[in-house]
Motif scaffolding. Structure first.
Motif, short mmCIF file in Angstrom:
data_model
loop_
_atom_site.label_atom_id
_atom_site.label_comp_id
_atom_site.label_asym_id
_atom_site.label_seq_id
_atom_site.Cartn_x
_atom_site.Cartn_y
_atom_site.Cartn_z
N LEU A 86 31.90 24.17 -3.93
CA LEU A 86 32.77 23.76 -2.82
C LEU A 86 34.15 24.39 -2.92
CD1 LEU A 86 31.73 20.01 -2.44
CD2 LEU A 86 31.44 21.83 -0.73
N LYS A 120 27.78 23.55 2.61
CA LYS A 120 28.99 22.76 2.41
C LYS A 120 28.78 21.31 2.87
CE LYS A 120 33.93 22.81 3.26
NZ LYS A 120 35.06 23.50 3.88
N GLU A 180 28.84 18.09 0.31
CA GLU A 180 29.84 17.03 0.54
C GLU A 180 29.17 15.68 0.78
OE1 GLU A 180 32.12 18.76 3.74
OE2 GLU A 180 33.55 19.67 2.33
#
Length: 178
Positions: A175, A153, A157
Motif C-alpha cells: 500500500l 488497493k 485496505e
C-alpha cells in the motif's frame, strides 16, 4: 519417469532433502519429467512442486520454458501447501520477468491467468503465505491493466484490519508503494 518417481518418493519435507532432490533432478536432466508430475494432482505432485520451488529459488531461468505448465496446471490444486509453492514459484518467475537481462518472458495469456489466480487466492479463505505471494504477484503485474492497481488497493485496505500480522505486514508495504 520411474527415476523421478523414486526421487520424489525419497524426498521429505526437510529443506536438506528437498535441496538434494533438486540437485538430483538438475544433474540428471530430469526437470521435464518432474514437470509431468504437476500436470495432474496426484500423490507425488506436492513433492514435485517443492523441488521446482527449490530449483526456482536458486536458478529461476531454468524454469522459463515451463511457464505455461506451471501457470496452467497450478489452478488445478486445492491444497494450501501446493498453492503456496505455486504462488512462490510464480513470484520468482514474475520478478525475473522484469529484469532486463532475463530470459524469462510471460505471454499475455499467462500474465492474465497469474493475475486471475492471484486475485482468486487473495479473496478466498487461504493461508497467509498463499495470500502474501498472491498480493505480491498482483502488485508486480499491476501495470498490465489499469484496473488492477485500484482493485488491489481496495482489497488490501478492506482486509488489512482483520488479517494476520504477516498479511498486514506485506499489505502495508504494498500500500505504501501504491
Amino acid at each position: 519417469m520411474q527415476r523421478v518417481e523414486k526421487i520424489l518418493e525419497n524426498t521429505s519435507l526437510k529443506l536438506a532433502s528437498r535441496k538434494h532432490a533438486a540437485e538430483l533432478v538438475l544433474t540428471n536432466n530430469l526437470l521435464p519429467q518432474t514437470i509431468e508430475f504437476i500436470k495432474l494432482p496426484q500423490e507425488l505432485s506436492m513433492k514435485a512442486w517443492m523441488i521446482i520451488e527449490i530449483i526456482g529459488r536458486d536458478n529461476v531461468e531454468i524454469l522459463g520454458e515451463f511457464i505455461p505448465d506451471i501457470v496452467n496446471n497450478g489452478k488445478m490444486y486445492s491444497d494450501s501447501s501446493s498453492k503456496r509453492c505455486i504462488m512462490k514459484i510464480i513470484s520468482f518467475l514474475v520478478d525475473s520477468h522484469f529484469h532486463s537481462n532475463s530470459s524469462i518472458h510471460f505471454h499475455h495469456a499467462e500474465k492474465k491467468e497469474v493475475i486471475r489466480l492471484s486475485f482468486q487466492y487473495l479473496m478466498n479463505d487461504e493461508k497467509t503465505a498463499v495470500k502474501v505471494f498472491a498480493m505480491q504477484n498482483i502488485y508486480d503485474l499491476r501495470n498490465e491493466k489499469k484496473w488492477i492497481e485500484t482493485e488491489l488497493k481496495a482489497l488490501l485496505e478492506k482486509n488489512i484490519s482483520t488479517s494476520t500480522p504477516g498479511y498486514r505486514s506485506r499489505a502495508l508495504k504494498i500500500l505504501r508503494k501504491l
